[in-house]
Write a protein that holds these residues in place. Sequence first.
Motif, PDB file in Angstrom:
ATOM      1  N   PRO A  27       0.911  -0.858   0.061  1.00 40.25           N
ATOM      2  CA  PRO A  27      -0.081  -0.001   0.080  1.00 40.25           C
ATOM      3  C   PRO A  27       0.743   1.084   0.056  1.00 40.25           C
ATOM      4  O   PRO A  27       0.424   2.896  -0.336  1.00 40.25           O
ATOM      5  CB  PRO A  27      -0.707   0.105   1.871  1.00 40.25           C
ATOM      6  N   SER A  28       1.575   1.188   0.623  1.00 34.25           N
ATOM      7  CA  SER A  28       2.679   2.089   0.015  1.00 34.25           C
ATOM      8  C   SER A  28       4.541   1.912  -0.005  1.00 34.25           C
ATOM      9  O   SER A  28       5.161   0.260   0.424  1.00 34.25           O
ATOM     10  CB  SER A  28       2.988   3.090   1.679  1.00 34.25           C
ATOM     11  N   HIS A  84       6.685   3.576   1.325  1.00 36.39           N
ATOM     12  CA  HIS A  84       7.146   4.023   1.990  1.00 36.39           C
ATOM     13  C   HIS A  84       7.779   3.778   3.311  1.00 36.39           C
ATOM     14  O   HIS A  84       8.298   3.305   3.868  1.00 36.39           O
ATOM     15  CB  HIS A  84       6.954   5.631   2.370  1.00 36.39           C
ATOM     16  N   THR A  85       6.836   2.026   3.547  1.00 40.28           N
ATOM     17  CA  THR A  85       7.465   1.687   4.673  1.00 40.28           C
ATOM     18  C   THR A  85       7.298   0.328   3.611  1.00 40.28           C
ATOM     19  O   THR A  85       6.027   0.397   3.064  1.00 40.28           O
ATOM     20  CB  THR A  85       7.006   1.320   5.765  1.00 40.28           C
ATOM     21  N   HIS A 102      10.686   2.158   7.482  1.00 44.24           N
ATOM     22  CA  HIS A 102       9.678   2.652   7.942  1.00 44.24           C
ATOM     23  C   HIS A 102       9.338   3.774   7.582  1.00 44.24           C
ATOM     24  O   HIS A 102       7.995   3.908   7.904  1.00 44.24           O
ATOM     25  CB  HIS A 102       9.774   1.842   9.284  1.00 44.24           C
ATOM     26  N   ALA A 103       9.575   4.525   7.618  1.00 45.61           N
ATOM     27  CA  ALA A 103       9.060   5.059   6.941  1.00 45.61           C
ATOM     28  C   ALA A 103      10.180   6.911   5.971  1.00 45.61           C
ATOM     29  O   ALA A 103      10.899   7.820   6.032  1.00 45.61           O
ATOM     30  CB  ALA A 103       9.076   6.403   7.725  1.00 45.61           C
ATOM     31  N   GLU A 146      18.907   5.647  18.740  1.00 42.99           N
ATOM     32  CA  GLU A 146      17.633   6.040  17.521  1.00 42.99           C
ATOM     33  C   GLU A 146      18.079   6.280  15.957  1.00 42.99           C
ATOM     34  O   GLU A 146      19.581   6.941  15.457  1.00 42.99           O
ATOM     35  CB  GLU A 146      17.619   7.193  18.199  1.00 42.99           C
ATOM     36  N   ALA A 179      11.839   9.304   9.689  1.00 44.10           N
ATOM     37  CA  ALA A 179      10.528   9.945   9.866  1.00 44.10           C
ATOM     38  C   ALA A 179      10.002   9.813  10.834  1.00 44.10           C
ATOM     39  O   ALA A 179       9.416  10.440  12.003  1.00 44.10           O
ATOM     40  CB  ALA A 179       9.557   9.988   8.268  1.00 44.10           C
ATOM     41  N   SER A 180      10.555   7.891  11.171  1.00 47.69           N
ATOM     42  CA  SER A 180       9.527   7.303  12.811  1.00 47.69           C
ATOM     43  C   SER A 180      10.748   7.328  13.426  1.00 47.69           C
ATOM     44  O   SER A 180      10.957   7.404  14.283  1.00 47.69           O
ATOM     45  CB  SER A 180       9.581   5.854  11.640  1.00 47.69           C
ATOM     46  N   ALA A 181      11.720   7.838  13.574  1.00 50.09           N
ATOM     47  CA  ALA A 181      13.274   8.033  14.408  1.00 50.09           C
ATOM     48  C   ALA A 181      12.683   6.816  15.331  1.00 50.09           C
ATOM     49  O   ALA A 181      13.023   6.427  16.061  1.00 50.09           O
ATOM     50  CB  ALA A 181      12.438   9.461  15.472  1.00 50.09           C
ATOM     51  N   VAL A 198      13.803   3.273  16.839  1.00 51.52           N
ATOM     52  CA  VAL A 198      14.104   3.303  18.437  1.00 51.52           C
ATOM     53  C   VAL A 198      14.065   1.406  18.571  1.00 51.52           C
ATOM     54  O   VAL A 198      13.746   1.014  18.484  1.00 51.52           O
ATOM     55  CB  VAL A 198      13.464   3.537  19.753  1.00 51.52           C
ATOM     56  N   ARG A 253       8.233   0.019  19.794  1.00 53.89           N
ATOM     57  CA  ARG A 253       6.949  -0.179  18.723  1.00 53.89           C
ATOM     58  C   ARG A 253       7.980  -1.432  17.812  1.00 53.89           C
ATOM     59  O   ARG A 253       6.793  -2.558  18.216  1.00 53.89           O
ATOM     60  CB  ARG A 253       6.312   0.920  17.605  1.00 53.89           C
ATOM     61  N   GLY A 281       1.059  -3.364   6.162  1.00 47.49           N
ATOM     62  CA  GLY A 281       0.860  -3.047   7.254  1.00 47.49           C
ATOM     63  C   GLY A 281       0.907  -4.270   8.062  1.00 47.49           C
ATOM     64  O   GLY A 281       2.210  -4.661   8.374  1.00 47.49           O
TER      65      GLY A 281
END
Lengths: 181, 425
Positions: free
Chosen positions: B61-62, B64-65, B90-91, B188, B192-194, B196, B256, B417
């Motif tokens: 669906p994207s 970017h991930t 992931h971003a 970290e 964009a999702s920083a 961790v 996460r 997702g």
Amino acid sequence: MARALLLLLLAALPALAEGLGLGRELAPEEVQAYDVTPIVLPDGRGLPEGEGDYAAGFEVYAFECASCHGPNGEGAPFDRLVAAEPFSTELPPHRFAIGNYWPYATTLFDYIYRAMPFQEPHKLEPDEVYALVAFLLVENGIVPEDFVASRETLPKVRMPARKRLRLDPLTRKLYPWIELP
Amino acid sequence: MDRRSFLKTLAAALAVGNARVVAVEFDPFPPAPRLGKPLSPVGERSRFEAHVQRYISPNLPSRHTGAAFAPISELDGIIHPNGLHFERDHAGVPEIDPKKWRLVIHGLVERPLIFDLETLMRMPTESRIYFIECAGNGQNGYREPPEPTLTATRSRGLVSGAEWTGVPLRILLEEAGLKPEARWVLAEGADASAWVRSIPIDKALADVLVAFRQNGEALRPENGYPVRLVVPGWEGSIQVKWLRRLLVADQPAMSRGETSEYTDVRPDGTVDAFTWVMEPQSIITRPSGGQRIAPGFHEIRGLAWSGFGKIRAVEVSTDGGKTWQEARLSEPVLDRALTRFTLPWRWEGQETVILSRAVDEAGNVQPTREEFFRRWARNNRYHYNGIQAWRIRADGRVENGDPPLAGGPVPPLRAGGCGGEVLDG
């Protein structure tokens, strides 16, 4: 010659003891300035001041999140955010979500604050993120509707999925000192 | 030689007895090759190799991930070209100006420190050849029934090998001085999702690299430019790319990426956290799914690796698992690196199934599909390392030969997702 060597060695010793002497030491205010996305620990350290509730979260969610996660968090086109217990090995992975899979409420604040909304992270204020966390916890049936999310309340929320989480047995063997918070 | 004499030569060759079934087309060298291209400041692949690309699922669906698979069906070797190293973001991929890059070390340290790239590069370095593998590698193995058109790339291409050069993390932590309560290093990224992840201090002090070179050159942006962590033998998602910060703490973050994702479901419904070490894997890349072979001699080739150390042996079966032979391991056989294996083989033109099975120096044996699902739940998402089978059809076509499982179909898997981030269709 031997003496000269010894002298040289002695002169070098303090440098070695202090390491390489590379990198610049940061003052506490400077560290603070670099801590733009504080890492939140399960005991609440790292959570900023502020608070938010379901009603406020409902608003922010509709505006900032629903387009990607569904009006009710049902997850379309991206990750599902709302799913109740029970969890089972029959459950398709795209139905893993906050209510049945997330073991710590603090992770919700940490992740939304640092990474969401996807196309423009860091745009939300702490109060808005607390409100979203309250909204999502209520929608997942974890807390009552009058719950107020804050630095004090989030570490105390017992997530249903926590009871299923354990340390991987191999990791336990390698690092016996590790305990999950 | 004209066509007639060519056919005669061919007939003669066939008559020699050792049937050379594959006739190489007769097309003599041009008398004078043309003047070629001039010197070039940056080399590019031959245009005839342009089709060798990372595989990206058309169903995400994207973009970017998700993940881009290294085209292992079309590569040989334990080092992957930098542009074909697998990628999992992931971003999106951030663009970081190396002049603006900073690394901050703080938390339970005597001296919080900041480094720029120039300072980092002055420090003592090490170069090591390691594999990096996404925890989601093999995820297509969770499909049931197995997908017939699976390729080696889509089966196990979320792994790559490279030589990584960087500063041992231990040196940086010693520079900052660890306080006695220090137990975890929380790393970290600057995406964009920083992103961790938490690393136990023992591992951080043991062999983690703060890497700024990939096969000798600067890292590729999608692999963490300018600086990433390399955490040998552990799942890729902990090897934080675009590294910008190390917080030393007494607790893990339970971010996460170590709770909602990268945790593993057991058959009893328990969920395991911190499933870090990558279990032994092997895959035959040739012949493999989507390829077509002719009868006669073939060298069976593939890759094996394990997060527990060196590969001790790879066993290959060419009769569906009835008998196994030990393949030859190509030197060098390195600790937590990709290892090549080969086995000479003559295919007689009958349908068969070929398999490979890795054994590592710790004695771990790559499981069959069935054994794998006794250890992990059918709706788990990560760490699939079941033996990959390839079925050779009588016409030479190679297909996924994985046996269906006794339990029947599993819960549906979706691309993109939660629960399907690397799945492709």
